[in-house]
Design an enzyme around this catalytic site. Structure first.
Site, PDB file in Angstrom:
ATOM      1  N   GLU A  65     -23.281  -0.016  21.527  1.00  0.00           N
ATOM      2  CA  GLU A  65     -23.960  -1.279  21.228  1.00  0.00           C
ATOM      3  C   GLU A  65     -24.970  -1.153  20.083  1.00  0.00           C
ATOM      4  O   GLU A  65     -25.095  -2.060  19.257  1.00  0.00           O
ATOM      5  CB  GLU A  65     -24.679  -1.759  22.503  1.00  0.00           C
ATOM      6  CG  GLU A  65     -25.124  -3.208  22.422  1.00  0.00           C
ATOM      7  CD  GLU A  65     -25.672  -3.688  23.757  1.00  0.00           C
ATOM      8  OE1 GLU A  65     -24.911  -3.692  24.742  1.00  0.00           O
ATOM      9  OE2 GLU A  65     -26.849  -4.056  23.810  1.00  0.00           O
ATOM     10  N   ASP A  66     -25.667  -0.040  20.014  1.00  0.00           N
ATOM     11  CA  ASP A  66     -26.822   0.038  19.103  1.00  0.00           C
ATOM     12  C   ASP A  66     -26.719   1.085  17.991  1.00  0.00           C
ATOM     13  O   ASP A  66     -27.637   1.212  17.181  1.00  0.00           O
ATOM     14  CB  ASP A  66     -28.107   0.303  19.908  1.00  0.00           C
ATOM     15  CG  ASP A  66     -28.482  -0.880  20.787  1.00  0.00           C
ATOM     16  OD1 ASP A  66     -28.170  -2.018  20.394  1.00  0.00           O
ATOM     17  OD2 ASP A  66     -29.057  -0.677  21.860  1.00  0.00           O
TER      18      ASP A  66
HETATM   19  P1  NDP Z   1     -33.689  -8.894  23.367  1.00  0.00           P
HETATM   20  O1  NDP Z   1     -32.320  -8.698  23.889  1.00  0.00           O
HETATM   21  O2  NDP Z   1     -33.873  -9.288  21.953  1.00  0.00           O
HETATM   22  O3  NDP Z   1     -34.553  -7.603  23.591  1.00  0.00           O
HETATM   23  C1  NDP Z   1     -34.595  -6.988  24.830  1.00  0.00           C
HETATM   24  C2  NDP Z   1     -33.740  -5.744  24.784  1.00  0.00           C
HETATM   25  O4  NDP Z   1     -34.228  -4.887  23.755  1.00  0.00           O
HETATM   26  C3  NDP Z   1     -33.840  -4.969  26.061  1.00  0.00           C
HETATM   27  O5  NDP Z   1     -32.882  -5.423  26.980  1.00  0.00           O
HETATM   28  C4  NDP Z   1     -33.600  -3.546  25.570  1.00  0.00           C
HETATM   29  O6  NDP Z   1     -32.196  -3.371  25.538  1.00  0.00           O
HETATM   30  C5  NDP Z   1     -34.127  -3.537  24.146  1.00  0.00           C
HETATM   31  N1  NDP Z   1     -35.453  -2.925  23.908  1.00  0.00           N
HETATM   32  C6  NDP Z   1     -35.755  -2.033  22.922  1.00  0.00           C
HETATM   33  N2  NDP Z   1     -37.029  -1.727  22.919  1.00  0.00           N
HETATM   34  C7  NDP Z   1     -37.621  -2.419  23.913  1.00  0.00           C
HETATM   35  C8  NDP Z   1     -38.956  -2.472  24.400  1.00  0.00           C
HETATM   36  N3  NDP Z   1     -39.961  -1.768  23.856  1.00  0.00           N
HETATM   37  N4  NDP Z   1     -39.234  -3.312  25.426  1.00  0.00           N
HETATM   38  C9  NDP Z   1     -38.232  -4.027  25.980  1.00  0.00           C
HETATM   39  N5  NDP Z   1     -36.932  -4.022  25.568  1.00  0.00           N
HETATM   40  C10 NDP Z   1     -36.628  -3.195  24.533  1.00  0.00           C
HETATM   41  O7  NDP Z   1     -34.484  -9.918  24.271  1.00  0.00           O
HETATM   42  P2  NDP Z   1     -33.953 -11.228  24.904  1.00  0.00           P
HETATM   43  O8  NDP Z   1     -33.138 -11.956  23.922  1.00  0.00           O
HETATM   44  O9  NDP Z   1     -33.381 -10.877  26.210  1.00  0.00           O
HETATM   45  O10 NDP Z   1     -35.276 -12.037  25.126  1.00  0.00           O
HETATM   46  C11 NDP Z   1     -35.928 -12.004  26.367  1.00  0.00           C
HETATM   47  C12 NDP Z   1     -36.049 -13.366  26.920  1.00  0.00           C
HETATM   48  O11 NDP Z   1     -36.834 -14.164  26.058  1.00  0.00           O
HETATM   49  C13 NDP Z   1     -34.718 -14.055  27.104  1.00  0.00           C
HETATM   50  O12 NDP Z   1     -34.657 -14.525  28.423  1.00  0.00           O
HETATM   51  C14 NDP Z   1     -34.730 -15.198  26.099  1.00  0.00           C
HETATM   52  O13 NDP Z   1     -34.233 -16.395  26.674  1.00  0.00           O
HETATM   53  C15 NDP Z   1     -36.167 -15.374  25.782  1.00  0.00           C
HETATM   54  N6  NDP Z   1     -36.424 -15.636  24.400  1.00  0.00           N
HETATM   55  C16 NDP Z   1     -37.575 -16.270  24.130  1.00  0.00           C
HETATM   56  C17 NDP Z   1     -37.937 -16.515  22.853  1.00  0.00           C
HETATM   57  C18 NDP Z   1     -39.242 -17.161  22.630  1.00  0.00           C
HETATM   58  O14 NDP Z   1     -39.702 -17.192  21.517  1.00  0.00           O
HETATM   59  N7  NDP Z   1     -39.902 -17.667  23.676  1.00  0.00           N
HETATM   60  C19 NDP Z   1     -37.078 -16.146  21.725  1.00  0.00           C
HETATM   61  C20 NDP Z   1     -35.876 -15.442  22.104  1.00  0.00           C
HETATM   62  C21 NDP Z   1     -35.598 -15.200  23.421  1.00  0.00           C
HETATM   63  P3  NDP Z   1     -31.450  -1.931  25.562  1.00  0.00           P
HETATM   64  O15 NDP Z   1     -31.697  -1.268  26.851  1.00  0.00           O
HETATM   65  O16 NDP Z   1     -30.019  -2.321  25.378  1.00  0.00           O
HETATM   66  O17 NDP Z   1     -32.006  -1.190  24.405  1.00  0.00           O
END
Ligand code: NDP
Ligand code: ZN
Length: 187
Positions: A65-66
């Site tokens: 994925e990454d």
């Molecule tokens: P992302 O998928 O963009 O990011 C989260 C993912 O990033 C994690 O699942 C993890 O995946 C990876 N990751 C890498 N570094 C970190 C870290 N330091 N902390 C946490 N995660 C990390 O996020 P989402 O799109 O899921 O956004 C979260 C929620 O926010 C969603 O429910 C969405 O609806 C909402 N949202 C809100 C916005 C707003 O402005 N209010 C904008 C966009 C989304 P891995 O384990 O695969 O590396």
């Protein structure tokens, strides 16, 4: 399955470290490889997993994925079983993000038992990161929304290991408390 094969696990760790070598987590500080190590460590320590393929796949779970890793490259190095587990933990990046998020919720309960363990451990580690080392540009609301989404995904992953399920619930509560304290309280 069979005896725990340390050589395979270290080969997976070495491969994953090389693939993620230039990457940091979204906090901008932590080396990316810390994350797959944490996911695998949780499976060994909390879920008492001693299955080589599960632990190797946990270490490799974000490589397709990454990083630019292809399923074929994984297959050549680690075989069909480990590759299959990694692919079960891999989102289709060709799809729009909202659809990918929706599919994780819908597909969770259809994963294999071993992929479910890796995915719940991944969510526990990500919630921990959301609490302690969040992406600096995320609002509190976005962090809380992440917890809500993770809870929906994990609803379909439960049942394989009571200790992991309980740890997820604990982390979720900890996250909700940490993110709502001082904001007037959302919960
Ligand atoms: P992302 O998928 O963009 O990011 C989260 C993912 O990033 C994690 O699942 C993890 O995946 C990876 N990751 C890498 N570094 C970190 C870290 N330091 N902390 C946490 N995660 C990390 O996020 P989402 O799109 O899921 O956004 C979260 C929620 O926010 C969603 O429910 C969405 O609806 C909402 N949202 C809100 C916005 C707003 O402005 N209010 C904008 C966009 C989304 P891995 O384990 O695969 O590396
Ligand atoms: Zn991950």
């Amino acid at each position: 399955m069979g005896d725990f094969d340390t050589a395979v696990v270290f080969a997976a760790l070495k491969f994953s470290a090389a693939k993620h070598r230039t990457q940091k987590r979204k906090d901008g500080e932590s080396p990316y490889i810390n994350h797959p190590i944490e996911v695998a460590e949780l499976l060994v320590r909390v879920a008492q997993v001693r299955d080589t393929e599960t632990i190797a796949a946990a270490l490799l779970h974000d490589t397709v994925e990454d990083t630019g890793t292809s399923p074929e490259e994984l297959r050549e190095n680690f075989g069909d079983q480990i590759t299959g587990l990694v692919l079960e933990c891999t989102d289709d990046k060709h799809l729009p993000k909202v659809e990918r998020k929706r599919l994780q919720v819908v597909n969770a309960s259809h994963k294999s038992p071993r992929a479910k363990l890796i995915k719940i451990s991944d969510k526990i580690c990500n919630i921990n990161d959301i609490i302690n080392t969040p992406p600096p540009d995320w609002s509190l609301q976005r962090r809380v929304e992440y917890l809500e989404w993770a809870e929906k995904v994990v609803a379909g992953l439960r049942g394989g290991c009571a200790e992991l399920d309980a740890l997820f619930d604990h982390k979720l509560r900890e996250g909700r408390t940490a993110l709502t304290v001082g904001t007037g309280g959302i919960c």
